[in-house]
Motif scaffolding. Sequence first.
Motif, PDB file in Angstrom:
ATOM      1  N   PHE A 222       0.719  -1.315  -0.181  1.00  0.00           N
ATOM      2  CA  PHE A 222      -0.300   0.133   0.041  1.00  0.00           C
ATOM      3  C   PHE A 222       0.874   0.844   0.224  1.00  0.00           C
ATOM      4  O   PHE A 222       2.213   1.150   0.672  1.00  0.00           O
ATOM      5  CB  PHE A 222      -0.984   0.230   1.066  1.00  0.00           C
ATOM      6  CG  PHE A 222      -1.793  -1.073   1.768  1.00  0.00           C
ATOM      7  CD1 PHE A 222      -2.410  -1.748   0.225  1.00  0.00           C
ATOM      8  CD2 PHE A 222      -2.778  -1.713   2.231  1.00  0.00           C
ATOM      9  CE1 PHE A 222      -3.321  -2.756   0.271  1.00  0.00           C
ATOM     10  CE2 PHE A 222      -3.840  -2.157   2.218  1.00  0.00           C
ATOM     11  CZ  PHE A 222      -3.919  -2.815   1.600  1.00  0.00           C
ATOM     12  N   ALA A 223       0.291   2.193  -0.782  1.00  0.00           N
ATOM     13  CA  ALA A 223       1.265   3.542  -0.459  1.00  0.00           C
ATOM     14  C   ALA A 223       0.676   4.492   0.573  1.00  0.00           C
ATOM     15  O   ALA A 223       0.000   4.122   0.914  1.00  0.00           O
ATOM     16  CB  ALA A 223       0.388   4.429  -1.841  1.00  0.00           C
ATOM     17  N   SER A 283      -3.068   4.759  -3.066  1.00  0.00           N
ATOM     18  CA  SER A 283      -2.285   3.465  -3.726  1.00  0.00           C
ATOM     19  C   SER A 283      -2.717   3.771  -5.260  1.00  0.00           C
ATOM     20  O   SER A 283      -2.164   3.955  -5.963  1.00  0.00           O
ATOM     21  CB  SER A 283      -2.327   2.178  -3.359  1.00  0.00           C
ATOM     22  OG  SER A 283      -2.468   2.064  -1.706  1.00  0.00           O
ATOM     23  N   LEU A 284      -3.845   4.065  -5.196  1.00  0.00           N
ATOM     24  CA  LEU A 284      -4.437   3.911  -6.686  1.00  0.00           C
ATOM     25  C   LEU A 284      -3.671   5.938  -7.143  1.00  0.00           C
ATOM     26  O   LEU A 284      -3.025   5.790  -8.226  1.00  0.00           O
ATOM     27  CB  LEU A 284      -6.126   4.379  -7.081  1.00  0.00           C
ATOM     28  CG  LEU A 284      -6.718   2.994  -7.069  1.00  0.00           C
ATOM     29  CD1 LEU A 284      -8.204   2.971  -6.820  1.00  0.00           C
ATOM     30  CD2 LEU A 284      -6.701   2.024  -7.953  1.00  0.00           C
ATOM     31  N   ALA A 285      -4.284   6.352  -5.920  1.00  0.00           N
ATOM     32  CA  ALA A 285      -3.602   8.205  -6.611  1.00  0.00           C
ATOM     33  C   ALA A 285      -1.797   8.119  -6.489  1.00  0.00           C
ATOM     34  O   ALA A 285      -1.768   8.810  -8.079  1.00  0.00           O
ATOM     35  CB  ALA A 285      -4.084   9.026  -6.024  1.00  0.00           C
ATOM     36  N   LEU A 286      -1.674   6.810  -6.277  1.00  0.00           N
ATOM     37  CA  LEU A 286       0.270   7.124  -6.472  1.00  0.00           C
ATOM     38  C   LEU A 286       0.613   6.208  -7.548  1.00  0.00           C
ATOM     39  O   LEU A 286       1.931   6.966  -8.879  1.00  0.00           O
ATOM     40  CB  LEU A 286       0.669   6.889  -5.542  1.00  0.00           C
ATOM     41  CG  LEU A 286       2.099   7.559  -5.355  1.00  0.00           C
ATOM     42  CD1 LEU A 286       2.410   8.149  -3.683  1.00  0.00           C
ATOM     43  CD2 LEU A 286       3.099   5.813  -4.951  1.00  0.00           C
ATOM     44  N   ALA A 287      -0.529   5.153  -8.006  1.00  0.00           N
ATOM     45  CA  ALA A 287       0.353   4.476  -8.788  1.00  0.00           C
ATOM     46  C   ALA A 287      -0.318   5.206 -10.320  1.00  0.00           C
ATOM     47  O   ALA A 287       1.102   4.750 -11.515  1.00  0.00           O
ATOM     48  CB  ALA A 287       0.125   3.154  -8.965  1.00  0.00           C
ATOM     49  N   GLU A 307      -1.344  -0.582  -7.775  1.00  0.00           N
ATOM     50  CA  GLU A 307      -2.591   0.010  -8.088  1.00  0.00           C
ATOM     51  C   GLU A 307      -3.909  -1.302  -7.854  1.00  0.00           C
ATOM     52  O   GLU A 307      -4.784  -0.621  -7.238  1.00  0.00           O
ATOM     53  CB  GLU A 307      -2.287   0.196  -9.756  1.00  0.00           C
ATOM     54  CG  GLU A 307      -4.615   0.283 -10.482  1.00  0.00           C
ATOM     55  CD  GLU A 307      -4.197  -0.349 -11.485  1.00  0.00           C
ATOM     56  OE1 GLU A 307      -3.778  -0.637 -12.156  1.00  0.00           O
ATOM     57  OE2 GLU A 307      -5.569  -0.556 -11.966  1.00  0.00           O
ATOM     58  N   HIS A 308      -3.048  -2.013  -8.557  1.00  0.00           N
ATOM     59  CA  HIS A 308      -3.903  -3.416  -8.176  1.00  0.00           C
ATOM     60  C   HIS A 308      -4.684  -3.486  -6.386  1.00  0.00           C
ATOM     61  O   HIS A 308      -5.994  -4.236  -6.293  1.00  0.00           O
ATOM     62  CB  HIS A 308      -4.471  -4.591  -9.228  1.00  0.00           C
ATOM     63  CG  HIS A 308      -4.302  -4.512 -10.103  1.00  0.00           C
ATOM     64  ND1 HIS A 308      -5.512  -4.515 -10.857  1.00  0.00           N
ATOM     65  CD2 HIS A 308      -3.444  -3.931 -11.502  1.00  0.00           C
ATOM     66  CE1 HIS A 308      -5.540  -4.314 -11.722  1.00  0.00           C
ATOM     67  NE2 HIS A 308      -4.275  -4.075 -11.961  1.00  0.00           N
ATOM     68  N   MET A 309      -3.895  -3.775  -5.381  1.00  0.00           N
ATOM     69  CA  MET A 309      -4.074  -3.620  -3.968  1.00  0.00           C
ATOM     70  C   MET A 309      -4.497  -2.290  -3.576  1.00  0.00           C
ATOM     71  O   MET A 309      -5.233  -2.664  -2.683  1.00  0.00           O
ATOM     72  CB  MET A 309      -2.645  -4.063  -3.378  1.00  0.00           C
ATOM     73  CG  MET A 309      -1.351  -4.938  -4.070  1.00  0.00           C
ATOM     74  SD  MET A 309      -2.253  -6.614  -3.973  1.00  0.00           S
ATOM     75  CE  MET A 309      -2.630  -7.054  -2.415  1.00  0.00           C
ATOM     76  N   ALA A 411     -13.845   8.366  -7.480  1.00  0.00           N
ATOM     77  CA  ALA A 411     -12.346   8.962  -7.560  1.00  0.00           C
ATOM     78  C   ALA A 411     -11.425   7.990  -8.376  1.00  0.00           C
ATOM     79  O   ALA A 411     -10.657   7.533  -9.216  1.00  0.00           O
ATOM     80  CB  ALA A 411     -11.756   9.505  -6.464  1.00  0.00           C
ATOM     81  N   ALA A 412     -11.398   6.357  -7.724  1.00  0.00           N
ATOM     82  CA  ALA A 412     -11.663   5.553  -8.570  1.00  0.00           C
ATOM     83  C   ALA A 412     -11.313   5.322  -9.410  1.00  0.00           C
ATOM     84  O   ALA A 412     -10.990   4.367 -10.530  1.00  0.00           O
ATOM     85  CB  ALA A 412     -12.146   4.241  -7.448  1.00  0.00           C
TER      86      ALA A 412
END
Lengths: 491, 222
Positions: A222-223, A283-287, A307-309, A411-412
Amino acid sequence: MPVWSILIAPLAASVLCVAGSSTAAIRRISAAGAAATLGMSGWAGCSVLLHGPISGGGLRLDALGVYLALIASLLSFAASLASGGFMEHEAQTENLGLNAWRVYYALLHLFTTSMLWVSISNNLGFLWIAVEATTLSSAFLVGFHRHHHSVEAAWKYVILCSVGIAFALFGTILLYYAGAKAGNGHSLDWTAFMEAAPRMDPRIVRLAFLFAFLGYGTKAGFAPMHTWLPDAHSQAPSPISAMLSGVLLTAAFYALMRFHAIAARCLGPAFPSRLFLAFGLLSLALAAPFILAARDYKRMLAYSSVEHMGLMSLALGIGSRFALYGMLLHLLCHALAKGLAFMSSGLILRGFGTRKITKVSGALSALPAAGVPFLAAVLALSGLPPFGIFTSELIILSEAFAQGRLWTGLAALALLGVIFAGLFYHALRMSFGPAREGVPRIPNQRPGFWEWTAPAACFIAVLALLGFWIPGPLDRWLMEMARIIEGAAYG
Amino acid sequence: MSAAAPPFWMSQAVTFLSAMALVSAFGILSLRTLPLCIRAYAVQSLVLGLAAFLLAIHPVRAHVLGIAAVAILVKGLAIPWFLFKIIEDVSIKRETEPFVSYPFSMLGGVGLTLLSYAVMEPLSGSDPFAARGFALALTLMQLGLWLMVGRKKAVTQVVGLLVVENGLFVAALSVSFGMPMIVELGLIFDLLVAVVVMGLLVFRIQSTYASINTERLSRLKG
């Protein structure tokens, strides 16, 4: 059948690989060992699904554990087959001796053993030891190349994962303390905690969950605790990257699901849910930007794992039964697609001799054995319709809206759109166009049919199948696991 | 510590030993040469092993005694010996080479200590023994982490991780009857393997970089 018997095959394979007298013998032993591991896990799976959980002595295999065990054995089987070609290539270019083969294959099976051990641990102390064992057994696999970069990656990997997971142990000890105060006796068993959860002191459980989340979250990528992940995934030999991404992250996430069930029973779903949603979105935003701006295709795949995690964490945060169903389906599809993507990226690396996205073109025509599965896997990872990930992402996102989490869902969706664009652009760019001169570098070294082509074709077929049809038994299995994670089924 | 309360001198001794563990953690943060850091770590492990020993003799708890003995042997003697062997074989310069200056790193350490005690505050009402233990544990873990962040040498980072692990040892002792034996032994075995793996990696860093500064381990970006 005792629960620990699923550890016998990989452990024996590991020992026998050390004793192997020639490279051909080691490859045969490894393939046979991996097949036996898969067979045992499959058999245990049938038995658990038909007759209910098997348990004894701090170990327990239930529907959720056996899911992880099957994914681990499947990926390990494929990686073990794909390793043959990789090691042959390494042996030529790096001048490896027989001992390097022995060490590589022995560690590969030890790594598998440790992940299967995660899946059968009911005792949360054992679970922690097993997760730490996955790090230690794979450290030298990550640093296998002995180049500057891989040593750096291995160092970061061991240090960050060990220190991260130390906090998970602190959380486990706090939970044990809360359990002991609630009359749980000296037990560290997950089932006992589930029993005692409603009586435990919520203040301690909240702290315990927080530390466990940080600890296992580091290992799950996870970010912002993911910093070890892109290095380790990109520097490890490609079959190992496939196992790291497909199973290792999943194993850490599995530990989190167990803690989630306890915390949800004690604290109610709101507190764990907030954490999972926040870290999932982060995590999505960082990836997303790292995937868009990727220059190295293995690093791109590594960020896609973040991203997927993140997406799975988001689904766990949404927490409805159907969202959990989607998350578990996603777990399987991601493991298959990412495993396939990493293993074929290894073939591309071998053929083109570069990790740079801009220097690879025409992979489809120049190296069809690598290019076709790579393109299929990356398209699957980006969430295109014929593949299973499309279904699971659809389920998760529609559940986000159905549960009234409008802004989270939007957002996702936006971030997934950006990531889709990045993956799609890079994959097309690598797959089409004219191939460079002198590619493949070593033309007579084609991957074997049984070692690569057949398993890859199976992976693609299963991924495509899951896109529009979920078989009845799998459907019931996913529902059963969703009930376990919710905290509604244990014992 | 529920049934018969331990004699006064014993609880005083445990408190004193805990304070020593904290002092040695600050010692590791402030000492400027690697051998001194390793010695301070050895002292910390011995002190904690002794505390475990005292906690185990009243009332007598055989498995905690066993764990205290294993901890003293492994963490007080074997691991420091192994670390000394590494710095000898790799012939490392003795200075610890901080990223963060020594005064600032002490100051940060004090801040982290206060933070840990604040985090564990909610526990202190019902069970002061456990609350103090957990607070000390969290302090050691954060100081270890702080050490890992603030120093360049790979071996210092290993020492930081070992301090984190000592924090976990304190946490396990704070649960008044200790963790199950097999889990504790598993943890110590894990630690031993981790140190050996990291030691081998240090050799490998040395042979590929001809230096064990982790500062050079920063080529992977993006």
